[in-house]
Design an enzyme around this catalytic site. Structure first.
Site, PDB file in Angstrom:
ATOM      1  N   ARG A   1      14.717  54.708  60.396  1.00  0.00           N
ATOM      2  CA  ARG A   1      14.342  53.980  59.177  1.00  0.00           C
ATOM      3  C   ARG A   1      15.290  54.393  58.049  1.00  0.00           C
ATOM      4  O   ARG A   1      15.447  55.576  57.770  1.00  0.00           O
ATOM      5  CB  ARG A   1      12.901  54.299  58.808  1.00  0.00           C
TER       6      ARG A   1
ATOM      7  N   ARG B   1       8.103  58.939  50.504  1.00  0.00           N
ATOM      8  CA  ARG B   1       8.934  57.984  51.267  1.00  0.00           C
ATOM      9  C   ARG B   1       9.765  57.126  50.319  1.00  0.00           C
ATOM     10  O   ARG B   1       9.792  57.347  49.116  1.00  0.00           O
ATOM     11  CB  ARG B   1       8.020  57.084  52.093  1.00  0.00           C
TER      12      ARG B   1
ATOM     13  N   LYS C   1       2.181  62.037  54.729  1.00  0.00           N
ATOM     14  CA  LYS C   1       3.099  61.111  54.057  1.00  0.00           C
ATOM     15  C   LYS C   1       2.624  60.787  52.641  1.00  0.00           C
ATOM     16  O   LYS C   1       1.411  60.859  52.344  1.00  0.00           O
ATOM     17  CB  LYS C   1       3.238  59.829  54.868  1.00  0.00           C
TER      18      LYS C   1
ATOM     19  N   LYS D   1       3.472  57.911  49.309  1.00  0.00           N
ATOM     20  CA  LYS D   1       4.193  56.669  49.005  1.00  0.00           C
ATOM     21  C   LYS D   1       4.091  56.310  47.530  1.00  0.00           C
ATOM     22  O   LYS D   1       2.996  56.321  46.961  1.00  0.00           O
ATOM     23  CB  LYS D   1       3.629  55.533  49.861  1.00  0.00           C
TER      24      LYS D   1
ATOM     25  N   CYS E   1       2.966  43.623  61.114  1.00  0.00           N
ATOM     26  CA  CYS E   1       3.654  44.883  61.371  1.00  0.00           C
ATOM     27  C   CYS E   1       4.446  44.729  62.665  1.00  0.00           C
ATOM     28  O   CYS E   1       4.326  43.731  63.361  1.00  0.00           O
ATOM     29  CB  CYS E   1       2.646  46.015  61.501  1.00  0.00           C
TER      30      CYS E   1
ATOM     31  N   CYS F   1       6.261  50.099  68.919  1.00  0.00           N
ATOM     32  CA  CYS F   1       5.335  51.023  68.276  1.00  0.00           C
ATOM     33  C   CYS F   1       4.418  51.689  69.299  1.00  0.00           C
ATOM     34  O   CYS F   1       3.677  51.001  70.008  1.00  0.00           O
ATOM     35  CB  CYS F   1       4.493  50.312  67.219  1.00  0.00           C
TER      36      CYS F   1
ATOM     37  N   CYS G   1      -2.846  47.665  65.079  1.00  0.00           N
ATOM     38  CA  CYS G   1      -3.839  48.751  65.118  1.00  0.00           C
ATOM     39  C   CYS G   1      -4.317  49.004  63.692  1.00  0.00           C
ATOM     40  O   CYS G   1      -3.776  48.446  62.741  1.00  0.00           O
ATOM     41  CB  CYS G   1      -3.223  50.007  65.748  1.00  0.00           C
TER      42      CYS G   1
ATOM     43  N   CYS H   1      -0.213  49.114  58.762  1.00  0.00           N
ATOM     44  CA  CYS H   1       1.163  48.994  58.267  1.00  0.00           C
ATOM     45  C   CYS H   1       1.436  47.651  57.586  1.00  0.00           C
ATOM     46  O   CYS H   1       2.211  47.595  56.644  1.00  0.00           O
ATOM     47  CB  CYS H   1       2.147  49.203  59.408  1.00  0.00           C
TER      48      CYS H   1
HETATM   49 FE1  SRM Z   1       3.456  52.300  59.155  1.00  0.00          FE
HETATM   50  C1  SRM Z   1       2.952  54.672  61.503  1.00  0.00           C
HETATM   51  C2  SRM Z   1       5.768  50.816  61.053  1.00  0.00           C
HETATM   52  C3  SRM Z   1       4.384  50.432  56.511  1.00  0.00           C
HETATM   53  C4  SRM Z   1       0.515  53.080  57.613  1.00  0.00           C
HETATM   54  N1  SRM Z   1       4.284  52.734  60.945  1.00  0.00           N
HETATM   55  C5  SRM Z   1       3.949  53.786  61.747  1.00  0.00           C
HETATM   56  C6  SRM Z   1       4.923  53.883  62.926  1.00  0.00           C
HETATM   57  C7  SRM Z   1       6.041  54.795  62.536  1.00  0.00           C
HETATM   58  C8  SRM Z   1       4.290  54.270  64.274  1.00  0.00           C
HETATM   59  C9  SRM Z   1       4.236  55.709  64.654  1.00  0.00           C
HETATM   60  O1  SRM Z   1       3.797  56.573  63.865  1.00  0.00           O
HETATM   61  O2  SRM Z   1       4.594  55.998  65.804  1.00  0.00           O
HETATM   62  C10 SRM Z   1       5.374  52.389  62.999  1.00  0.00           C
HETATM   63  C11 SRM Z   1       6.743  52.146  63.624  1.00  0.00           C
HETATM   64  C12 SRM Z   1       6.710  50.873  64.429  1.00  0.00           C
HETATM   65  C13 SRM Z   1       8.039  50.430  64.912  1.00  0.00           C
HETATM   66  O3  SRM Z   1       8.207  50.325  66.155  1.00  0.00           O
HETATM   67  O4  SRM Z   1       8.902  50.156  64.120  1.00  0.00           O
HETATM   68  C14 SRM Z   1       5.166  51.941  61.581  1.00  0.00           C
HETATM   69  N2  SRM Z   1       4.900  50.976  58.806  1.00  0.00           N
HETATM   70  C15 SRM Z   1       5.703  50.407  59.739  1.00  0.00           C
HETATM   71  C16 SRM Z   1       6.508  49.269  59.152  1.00  0.00           C
HETATM   72  C17 SRM Z   1       7.892  49.134  59.778  1.00  0.00           C
HETATM   73  C18 SRM Z   1       5.706  47.964  59.285  1.00  0.00           C
HETATM   74  C19 SRM Z   1       6.488  46.717  58.996  1.00  0.00           C
HETATM   75  O5  SRM Z   1       6.479  45.886  59.903  1.00  0.00           O
HETATM   76  O6  SRM Z   1       7.048  46.551  57.923  1.00  0.00           O
HETATM   77  C20 SRM Z   1       6.492  49.674  57.673  1.00  0.00           C
HETATM   78  C21 SRM Z   1       7.606  50.611  57.307  1.00  0.00           C
HETATM   79  C22 SRM Z   1       7.591  50.923  55.844  1.00  0.00           C
HETATM   80  C23 SRM Z   1       8.754  51.739  55.362  1.00  0.00           C
HETATM   81  O7  SRM Z   1       9.847  51.210  55.281  1.00  0.00           O
HETATM   82  O8  SRM Z   1       8.542  52.905  55.002  1.00  0.00           O
HETATM   83  C24 SRM Z   1       5.177  50.428  57.622  1.00  0.00           C
HETATM   84  N3  SRM Z   1       2.653  51.902  57.344  1.00  0.00           N
HETATM   85  C25 SRM Z   1       3.133  51.009  56.444  1.00  0.00           C
HETATM   86  C26 SRM Z   1       2.152  50.725  55.471  1.00  0.00           C
HETATM   87  C27 SRM Z   1       2.296  49.714  54.327  1.00  0.00           C
HETATM   88  C28 SRM Z   1       2.826  50.331  53.093  1.00  0.00           C
HETATM   89  O9  SRM Z   1       3.073  51.535  53.035  1.00  0.00           O
HETATM   90  O10 SRM Z   1       2.984  49.582  52.135  1.00  0.00           O
HETATM   91  C29 SRM Z   1       1.028  51.478  55.781  1.00  0.00           C
HETATM   92  C30 SRM Z   1      -0.327  51.429  55.061  1.00  0.00           C
HETATM   93  C31 SRM Z   1      -0.314  52.104  53.751  1.00  0.00           C
HETATM   94  C32 SRM Z   1      -0.642  53.542  53.893  1.00  0.00           C
HETATM   95  O11 SRM Z   1       0.265  54.337  54.139  1.00  0.00           O
HETATM   96  O12 SRM Z   1      -1.829  53.885  53.819  1.00  0.00           O
HETATM   97  C33 SRM Z   1       1.361  52.218  56.968  1.00  0.00           C
HETATM   98  N4  SRM Z   1       2.014  53.692  59.466  1.00  0.00           N
HETATM   99  C34 SRM Z   1       0.855  53.793  58.751  1.00  0.00           C
HETATM  100  C35 SRM Z   1       0.013  54.789  59.383  1.00  0.00           C
HETATM  101  C36 SRM Z   1      -1.392  55.224  58.914  1.00  0.00           C
HETATM  102  C37 SRM Z   1      -1.326  56.246  57.847  1.00  0.00           C
HETATM  103  C38 SRM Z   1      -2.687  56.756  57.496  1.00  0.00           C
HETATM  104  O13 SRM Z   1      -2.920  57.052  56.343  1.00  0.00           O
HETATM  105  O14 SRM Z   1      -3.539  56.914  58.366  1.00  0.00           O
HETATM  106  C39 SRM Z   1       0.714  55.244  60.517  1.00  0.00           C
HETATM  107  C40 SRM Z   1       0.260  56.298  61.530  1.00  0.00           C
HETATM  108  C41 SRM Z   1       0.322  57.683  61.011  1.00  0.00           C
HETATM  109  O15 SRM Z   1       0.913  57.974  59.974  1.00  0.00           O
HETATM  110  O16 SRM Z   1      -0.245  58.535  61.691  1.00  0.00           O
HETATM  111  C42 SRM Z   1       1.957  54.521  60.542  1.00  0.00           C
HETATM  112 FE1  SF4 Z   2       2.202  50.273  64.883  1.00  0.00          FE
HETATM  113 FE2  SF4 Z   2      -0.291  50.130  64.072  1.00  0.00          FE
HETATM  114 FE3  SF4 Z   2       1.654  50.330  62.286  1.00  0.00          FE
HETATM  115 FE4  SF4 Z   2       1.366  48.098  63.606  1.00  0.00          FE
HETATM  116  S1  SF4 Z   2      -0.155  48.973  62.206  1.00  0.00           S
HETATM  117  S2  SF4 Z   2       3.303  49.174  63.301  1.00  0.00           S
HETATM  118  S3  SF4 Z   2       0.669  48.775  65.573  1.00  0.00           S
HETATM  119  S4  SF4 Z   2       1.101  51.870  63.734  1.00  0.00           S
END
Ligand code: SRM
Ligand code: SF4
Length: 576
Positions: free
Chosen positions: A80, A149, A215, A217, A433, A439, A478, A482
């Site tokens: 990323r 981030r 994390k 943000k 997402c 993922c 899930c 995201c």
């Molecule tokens: Fe996310 C984890 C993709 C925005 C909440 N996110 C992941 C991972 C890295 C999976 C992993 O941990 O193994 C995903 C990678 C998938 C892949 O194959 O690329 C992933 N998240 C994404 C992206 C690429 C979604 C998208 O299609 O745009 C976004 C990347 C943002 C960036 O450039 O930094 C992305 N993730 C978000 C958001 C939205 C936001 O921040 O505006 C959230 C919800 C907001 C928040 O943080 O509460 C989000 N991602 C998560 C979580 C749950 C965090 C939590 O509080 O429980 C995980 C899992 C974790 O951290 O354990 C996660």
């Molecule tokens: Fe993966 Fe869940 Fe985030 Fe979608 S919402 S990218 S399935 S961790």
């Protein structure tokens, strides 16, 4: 009389020791990268490479076959790339385009936090991929991991003066909150700083050896647009202007977040609260002090309870504010008034105040591939302004001079990108997402499924006379959230393969969360479930009423304002 034994303090999560022992994020990453016997890295290194913006993954489409053949999973990596405020130059675009081809799977992913993601990088190409990213004066440092981030900022050019001022502040915050370890340069760029400046000493004055509990943000919003979804993030700054449109300061928001786990009611999405107001010159300090409050008070025993939103929920806003003010040595002002209209992007051409214009291109779910990738490469070769990644996964070709516009227009036309934004209001406001196949946490499809679902729903939207009505629809594979699905007027959250929890009723402008409408809806039932809702909305809505407001008003969902709004089963304690 028997004494009541004192409750033992909970042990720290194992990642805390891992971070402490890692020598500022080095751990055994180098050794694991050099190990040619496996296509991946150890569990411990996988936790640490996140801080370097890198995730080990495997191609889940190939899992079953590989297992049958008794072979190792098809290991790949995701990297990323941090792009503060989403602004990059055409040459950086060209570099990312080329790295995706030479080192990745040939696609570029624009994320909803204004970063790039490279997918499908194999281990032996990883170091040179990151090296190339750095040569383009971009980096992956702190794009993931228990740190602040990528800092997001509204890329809207029609507020140009205000935007550039806010962007400069957002960049200053991004710099201040960046880890100082030299490990990143040592591992990925041989200690040669291509971006300029001296390598920092190996200490983390702000983070300390164990960084943050989880994390973190940070975003900047410029009303009336709430495209960054300011209430979804740990820390937000909402630009406040005087009557002349000049920036006077920012309302500060804390404690937003989306992620939860199915059936664990003590995990929940949460809207950020407004903490107070500060002047532009105070923002960087405010951001730093808030991060240190989370550093010191966030839960380091349970990662599912470690986000800042739980610190804010548990301790309360009054406590957070007084702790932040104690550290600042001065008091925040009273929050000012702001008004958001929407969370979407403004597609097509918009004119800036200085004669330049900007084209916002609809890129479905941010996946740049095939014809669009070729076209954008051609545009990047001639474009002299910049590119802006939007918080909705789209792309703005920004600051096009009047002299250059005909050439850009011709290229857009030639590659049929000029009409992408004539899609239905539903599609233009859709977001998914990544989910499968990369993922590791996905329970169901998302990016590969939502476009087809929207095509099916488009027929219903047309039949209901809602073609041009903007309705925010989002899907995730899930409940980690995201795609910010809990802020969608219609949200789908993967429950198991082919099944989704369906949520309704968020506010169009991102100020109200949605509520569970139906649990575990099979994909084949989604259209029949949504059809009557669209028809009823079309027939019964009040003038100007948004779909999410309608769903709430007529009682399709009845939010209670508690975590039960998001879960379909009785609570179960979160696991250790
Ligand atoms: Fe996310 C984890 C993709 C925005 C909440 N996110 C992941 C991972 C890295 C999976 C992993 O941990 O193994 C995903 C990678 C998938 C892949 O194959 O690329 C992933 N998240 C994404 C992206 C690429 C979604 C998208 O299609 O745009 C976004 C990347 C943002 C960036 O450039 O930094 C992305 N993730 C978000 C958001 C939205 C936001 O921040 O505006 C959230 C919800 C907001 C928040 O943080 O509460 C989000 N991602 C998560 C979580 C749950 C965090 C939590 O509080 O429980 C995980 C899992 C974790 O951290 O354990 C996660
Ligand atoms: Fe993966 Fe869940 Fe985030 Fe979608 S919402 S990218 S399935 S961790």
């Amino acid at each position: 009389m028997s004494e009541i034994p004192e409750a033992k303090p909970k042990p720290l999560h194992k990642n805390e020791q891992l971070k402490a022992d890692s020598n500022f994020l080095r751990g055994h990453i180098r050794r694991d990268l050099e190990d040619e016997t496996s296509g991946t890295i150890s569990e411990d290194s996988a936790q640490l490479t996140k801080f370097h913006g890198i995730y080990p993954q495997d191609d889940r489409d190939l899992r079953a076959q590989r297992r049958k053949e008794g072979r190792e999973k098809a290991y790949i990596f995701m990297a990323r790339v941090r792009v503060p405020g989403g602004v990059c130059t055409p040459s950086q675009w060209l570099a990312m385009d080329a790295i995706a081809d030479s080192h990745g799977n040939g696609t570029l992913k624009i994320t909803n936090r204004q970063s790039f993601q490279l997918h499908g990088v194999i281990k032996r190409n990883l170091r040179s991929a990151i090296h190339e990213v750095n040569r383009a004066l971009l980096d992956t440092l702190a794009a993931c991991g228990d740190v602040n981030r990528n800092v997001m900022c509204n890329p809207n050019p029609h507020l140009s003066g205000l935007h550039s001022e806010t962007l400069a502040i957002a960049r200053a915050v991004a710099d201040r909150l960046l880890p100082r370890t030299k490990a990143y340069h040592e591992l990925w760029v041989d200690d040669t700083l291509v971006g300029g400046g001296e390598p920092a000493a190996d200490e983390e004055p702000m983070y300390g050896r164990t960084y943050l509990p989880r994390k973190f943000k940070t975003v900047f919003a410029i009303p009336p647009s709430n495209d960054v979804d300011v209430f979804a993030h740990d820390l937000g700054f909402i630009a406040i202007t005087d009557e002349g449109g000049r920036l006077t300061g920012f309302d500060v928001t804390v404690g937003g977040g989306m992620g939860m786990s199915h059936n664990q009611v003590d995990t929940f999405p949460r809207l950020a609260d407004v903490l107070g107001f500060c002047r532009p010159d105070q923002v960087v300090d405010v951001a730093e002090k808030i991060v240190t409050v989370q550093r010191d008070f966030g839960d380091r025993t349970e990662r599912k309870h470690a986000r800042f939103k739980y610190t804010v929920a548990d301790r309360g806003l009054v406590w957070i504010r007084s702790e932040v003010e104690r550290r600042l040595g001065w008091e925040l002002g009273a929050p000012r008034r702001f008004e958001f209209t929407d969370t979407g992007d403004r597609y097509g051409w918009t004119d800036g105040p200085n004669g330049d214009s900007h084209f916002t291109l609809f890129i479905e779910n941010g996946r740049v591939k095939d014809a669009a990738k070729t076209a954008l490469r051609e545009i990047a070769k001639v474009h002299r302004g910049d590119f802006r990644l939007t918080p909705n996964q789209h792309l703005m070709i920004a600051s096009v001079t009047p002299a250059d516009r005909p050439r850009i227009e011709a290229l857009l036309r030639e590659h049929v990108l000029d009409t992408a934004h004539r899609a239905t209001g539903l599609r233009l406001n859709s977001m998914a997402c990544v989910a499968l196949p990369t993922c590791g946490l996905a329970l169901a499809e998302s990016e590969r499924y939502l476009p087809d679902l929207v095509t099916a729903l488009d027929a219903e939207v047309e039949a209901a006379g809602l073609r041009d009505d903007a309705i925010v629809i989002r899907m995730t594979g899930c409940p980690n959230g995201c795609g910010r699905p809990f802020l969608a007027e219609i949200g789908f959250v993967g429950k198991s393969p082919g099944k989704y929890n369906m949520y309704l009723g968020a506010a169009f402008n991102g100020t109200r969360l949605n509520t569970l409408y139906r649990p575990s809806v099979p994909a084949s039932d989604i259209v029949p479930t949504v059809r009557p809702l669209l028809r009823r909305y079309s027939a019964e809505r009040l003038p100007g009423e948004r779909f999410g407001d309608f769903a709430t008003r007529v009682g399709l969902v009845n939010p209670t304002g508690t975590p039960a709004d998001f879960h379909d089963k009785a609570p179960a304690a979160h696991s250790a």
